[in-house]
Scaffold this active site. Sequence first.
Site, short mmCIF file in Angstrom:
data_model
loop_
_atom_site.label_atom_id
_atom_site.label_comp_id
_atom_site.label_asym_id
_atom_site.label_seq_id
_atom_site.Cartn_x
_atom_site.Cartn_y
_atom_site.Cartn_z
N CYS A 89 0.81 -1.23 0.00
CA CYS A 89 0.00 0.00 0.00
C CYS A 89 0.84 1.27 0.00
CB CYS A 89 -0.95 0.03 1.20
SG CYS A 89 -2.16 -1.30 1.16
N HIS A 346 -8.81 4.08 -1.71
CA HIS A 346 -7.41 3.66 -1.51
C HIS A 346 -6.97 2.87 -2.74
CE1 HIS A 346 -3.83 1.88 -0.05
NE2 HIS A 346 -4.33 0.97 0.75
N CYS A 376 0.71 2.33 6.26
CA CYS A 376 0.91 0.92 6.62
C CYS A 376 0.94 0.08 5.36
CB CYS A 376 -0.18 0.44 7.56
SG CYS A 376 -1.84 0.44 6.84
#
Length: 394
Positions: A89, A346, A376
């Site tokens: 990510c 996201h 994260c």
Amino acid sequence: MTEAYIVGAVRSAGGRKNGRLSKVHPIDLGAAVVDALVARTGVPVTEIDDLIFGCVSQVGAQSGNLGRNVCLSSVLGEAVPGTTVDRQCGSGQQAIHFAAQGVMSGTQDLVIAGGVESMSQVPIGASIVDGFKAGHGTPYGERIGERYPGVQFSQFDGAEMLVQKYDLSSDELNRFALSSHQKATRAVAEGRFDREIIPIDIELEDGSRVQHVQDEGIRQDATLDAISGLQPMREGGVLTAANASQICDGASAVMVASREACERLGLQPLARIVAMSVIGSDPVIMLEGPIPATRKVLERAGMTLDDIDLFEVNEAFGSVPLAWVRALGADIDKLNVNGGAQALGHPLGGTGAKLMTTLIHELHRTGQRYGLLAICEGGGTANGTIIERVDALA
């Protein structure tokens, strides 16, 4: 050491799963933000040394060195090489770090960094599933199994572990999710995203063409009752679809330049990269990494949290930024002030550059000085970046 400056930062508006951006090829989406970035900065293509793009699910439409294909699909063309990075990510943020490191080392002067993910065309986890179906097994070999016996690595489980470790309540998570939509709604109404979002030309089902310029995931009519009424994603858990990030299609790109390039080409920097960090942490709880990544980047910068004006901590799950606030004693009023991934989406490999773009433009809108970005990442890693708003080269 040569300083690294960000001289341009743009993003697409987010597209919901199977929404407006779902039929735009991820290479074309990446090329669109690159073209807009080059046009906005006015940098000759011949001056650009490389392009580094983040992408997580590098299969199907996103395979075959996506970064190189973005170059070939954009104004950059053949002469700019292009490569692809997977830091899960944080891939887009890591792309910025690699670009900055190239500039700081003195080996490069201008590098485009960014990322893209079409989660409609390449669903999350597709690379693992497709590899297993093709008989190539899972990404976890025998040695990992020996080190972590009986463990099923899961971001969902890790997010619930954060809830327990930092004593977060369902009500707290749901109120934070609501605030994400409320802040994003306000940001749109006040035009806060206007400078950072570039239009993406799309074709609708009726054959007409429009420009996609607004994040699709924002629920302007969100209520606490509606959010609280959703069922948990895990039995006995508290995390729901509402207090987790939205699946999203999107892309973003920033241009990183040396001082020499800025002076030679007359570029006006938007921000200076003050410090960077990347850490490894427990891969089982997995999502706790932004906490040590923040501590490390602050130490490298010789700063404290009180020195930072704005925080962007990715809302992969609501428990991630809330645990970060609780562990570090951070001021939540400085956090994700224009909403986060629970409202805006996201897009995995594109999120790092997307959040950096928002952070830079918000620092300029408010006249504040320092911003911190932390994300994260799957596997128990995390990146941290501190930037300083720049109005003119000193």
